[in-house]
Design a protein around this motif. Structure first.
Motif, short mmCIF file in Angstrom:
data_model
loop_
_atom_site.label_atom_id
_atom_site.label_comp_id
_atom_site.label_asym_id
_atom_site.label_seq_id
_atom_site.Cartn_x
_atom_site.Cartn_y
_atom_site.Cartn_z
N GLN A 89 -33.97 -22.64 69.95
CA GLN A 89 -34.93 -23.65 70.37
C GLN A 89 -34.37 -25.05 70.19
OE1 GLN A 89 -37.15 -26.17 69.16
NE2 GLN A 89 -38.29 -26.19 71.08
N LEU A 90 -34.48 -25.86 71.24
CA LEU A 90 -34.03 -27.25 71.21
C LEU A 90 -34.87 -28.06 72.17
CD1 LEU A 90 -31.99 -29.53 70.47
CD2 LEU A 90 -30.63 -28.77 72.44
N ASP A 91 -35.52 -29.09 71.64
CA ASP A 91 -36.29 -30.01 72.47
C ASP A 91 -35.64 -31.38 72.37
OD1 ASP A 91 -38.08 -31.63 73.78
OD2 ASP A 91 -39.86 -30.91 72.70
N LEU A 92 -34.94 -31.79 73.41
CA LEU A 92 -34.21 -33.05 73.39
C LEU A 92 -35.13 -34.26 73.42
CD1 LEU A 92 -31.35 -32.04 75.83
CD2 LEU A 92 -31.05 -32.63 73.42
N THR A 93 -36.41 -34.06 73.68
CA THR A 93 -37.36 -35.16 73.67
C THR A 93 -37.92 -35.43 72.28
OG1 THR A 93 -39.36 -33.85 74.10
CG2 THR A 93 -38.06 -34.52 76.01
N ASP A 94 -37.42 -34.72 71.28
CA ASP A 94 -37.93 -34.85 69.91
C ASP A 94 -36.73 -34.81 68.95
OD1 ASP A 94 -39.13 -34.63 67.44
OD2 ASP A 94 -40.56 -33.10 68.05
N LEU A 95 -36.42 -35.94 68.34
CA LEU A 95 -35.26 -36.01 67.45
C LEU A 95 -35.40 -35.09 66.25
CD1 LEU A 95 -34.41 -39.82 67.46
CD2 LEU A 95 -33.28 -37.99 68.72
N ALA A 96 -36.63 -34.79 65.84
CA ALA A 96 -36.82 -33.85 64.75
C ALA A 96 -36.34 -32.46 65.16
CB ALA A 96 -38.29 -33.80 64.33
N SER A 97 -36.58 -32.08 66.42
CA SER A 97 -36.11 -30.79 66.93
C SER A 97 -34.59 -30.78 67.02
CB SER A 97 -36.72 -30.52 68.30
OG SER A 97 -36.16 -29.35 68.88
N VAL A 98 -34.00 -31.89 67.43
CA VAL A 98 -32.54 -31.97 67.52
C VAL A 98 -31.93 -31.82 66.14
CG1 VAL A 98 -30.60 -33.45 68.16
CG2 VAL A 98 -32.65 -33.41 69.59
N ARG A 99 -32.50 -32.49 65.16
CA ARG A 99 -31.96 -32.39 63.80
C ARG A 99 -32.14 -30.99 63.25
NH1 ARG A 99 -29.89 -35.69 60.37
NH2 ARG A 99 -30.41 -37.51 61.65
N ALA A 100 -33.30 -30.38 63.52
CA ALA A 100 -33.53 -29.01 63.05
C ALA A 100 -32.53 -28.05 63.66
CB ALA A 100 -34.96 -28.58 63.37
N PHE A 101 -32.22 -28.24 64.94
CA PHE A 101 -31.22 -27.40 65.60
C PHE A 101 -29.87 -27.56 64.92
CE2 PHE A 101 -27.87 -26.49 68.57
CZ PHE A 101 -28.31 -25.41 69.31
N ALA A 102 -29.45 -28.80 64.70
CA ALA A 102 -28.15 -29.06 64.09
C ALA A 102 -28.09 -28.52 62.66
CB ALA A 102 -27.85 -30.56 64.10
N ASP A 103 -29.16 -28.69 61.90
CA ASP A 103 -29.20 -28.19 60.53
C ASP A 103 -29.11 -26.67 60.51
OD1 ASP A 103 -29.39 -30.77 59.60
OD2 ASP A 103 -31.56 -30.68 59.21
N SER A 104 -29.85 -26.02 61.42
CA SER A 104 -29.81 -24.56 61.49
C SER A 104 -28.42 -24.08 61.88
CB SER A 104 -30.85 -24.07 62.50
OG SER A 104 -30.76 -22.67 62.68
N TRP A 105 -27.79 -24.80 62.80
CA TRP A 105 -26.44 -24.41 63.24
C TRP A 105 -25.46 -24.48 62.07
CZ3 TRP A 105 -25.16 -22.31 67.83
CH2 TRP A 105 -23.79 -22.11 68.07
N ALA A 106 -25.58 -25.50 61.26
CA ALA A 106 -24.65 -25.71 60.15
C ALA A 106 -24.79 -24.65 59.07
CB ALA A 106 -24.87 -27.09 59.54
N GLN A 107 -25.91 -23.94 59.05
CA GLN A 107 -26.15 -22.93 58.01
C GLN A 107 -25.45 -21.61 58.30
OE1 GLN A 107 -30.42 -22.72 57.61
NE2 GLN A 107 -30.57 -24.87 56.97
#
Length: 309
Positions: A70-88
């Motif tokens: 899941q990634l919503d580019l219209t919401d920076l919180a979603s972008v950060r959550a995506f990146a954080d999840s990826w890093a895990q």
């Protein structure tokens, strides 16, 4: 990797086994076709999409290894959550060979993102700026970023003092052109920063010409949308053909900073080739200034030390 031959076709895509490719906006149009071809060549393809249910349906129809996130580019919180999840993930799983920054919206009525950005620059440029900068630590040493722009960048102007249309009278076409010019400026500045840091990673850009996708016909203007429909039927090339410049940018042996588009008259349709860009899209000073504004708006920067050298 292979150099671009003329005419380039998807038959020239080398085996992608063992490579991880992340495609934003992969549920339809160019993104879906890009994901389809790379998955069929053996890549692990990650569909980064807003609608994960739709993403799962698309993934089920693709050959090879795919996953949906899941990634919503219209919401920076979603972008950060995506990146954080990826890093895990473990190191092997989180290493990315190619990021295809493809998702976008086109000539839509005025709206704002969750963070208050004008929706087109927020989705097409600022969301991708935040995403790519946060994923750079996981990009393979020889990895690449592919930024999908548009022919319309040629009519674009970037207003750094009013990027989000807070003082100007809104123009759906003007906002779209600005966002697509911003895509090329982002690619230009990111490539400069990578080169300054001594990195072998590359940033390339592509545009599809006029490709018939679900992006068109959403302006809210019935006449304009009807004319677009006629153009899609009689002038445009298919989404599969429109995805070929992105696929060439993702897989061919080309230097960072390359820009690919269709080879036919006016770059509207045809096999991919290297194409030119406007003077504004080549302006290093404007690219650096846009980066600074984008970093301030999104709170995300990358390679600051390299940029300062």
């Amino acid at each position: 990797m292979r150099r671009v031959a003329t005419p380039w076709t998807t038959a020239q895509i080398p085996d992608q086994t063992g490579r991880t490719v992340l495609v934003t906006g992969a549920t339809s149009g160019l993104g879906r076709e890009t994901a389809k071809e790379l998955a069929a060549r053996g890549a692990r393809v990650v569909l980064a999409v807003r609608d994960t249910a739709k993403g799962q349906r698309v993934a089920a129809g693709l050959a090879g290894t795919t996953e949906v996130r899941q990634l919503d580019l219209t919401d920076l919180a979603s972008v950060r959550a995506f990146a954080d999840s990826w890093a895990q993930q473990d190191e092997r799983a989180r290493t990315i060979d190619v990021v295809v920054a493809n998702a976008g919206i086109m000539m839509v009525p005025f709206a704002r993102t969750a963070d208050g950005f004008e929706s087109q620059v927020g989705t097409n440029h600022l969301g991708h700026h935040a995403l790519v900068c946060q994923l750079l630590p996981h990009l393979a040493p020889d990895g690449r970023v592919v930024v999908v722009s548009s022919l319309v960048h040629k009519t674009g102007k970037v207003d750094l003092a009013d990027l989000n249309w807070e003082r100007r009278a809104y123009s759906a076409s003007g906002a779209y052109a600005q966002s697509k010019l911003a895509n090329l400026l982002f690619a230009l500045e990111l490539q400069r920063r990578l080169h300054a840091s001594g990195s072998l990673q590359r940033v390339l850009a592509a545009h599809p010409g006029w490709a018939a996708t679900s992006l068109q016909g959403r302006s809210g203007n019935a006449i304009a949308d009807r004319l677009t429909g006629v153009g899609n039927r009689f002038i445009a090339q298919s989404a599969a053909a429109g995805a070929q410049p992105s696929l060439a940018a993702a897989t061919a042996d080309l230097p960072g900073g390359s820009f690919l588009g269709p080879s036919g008259p006016g770059e509207v349709r045809g096999a991919p080739r290297l194409v030119g860009r406007t003077a504004l899209a080549s302006d290093l000073g404007l690219a650096a200034d846009l980066w600074a504004v984008s970093a301030q708006l999104t709170g995300v920067d990358a390679l600051e030390r390299a940029a300062a050298r």
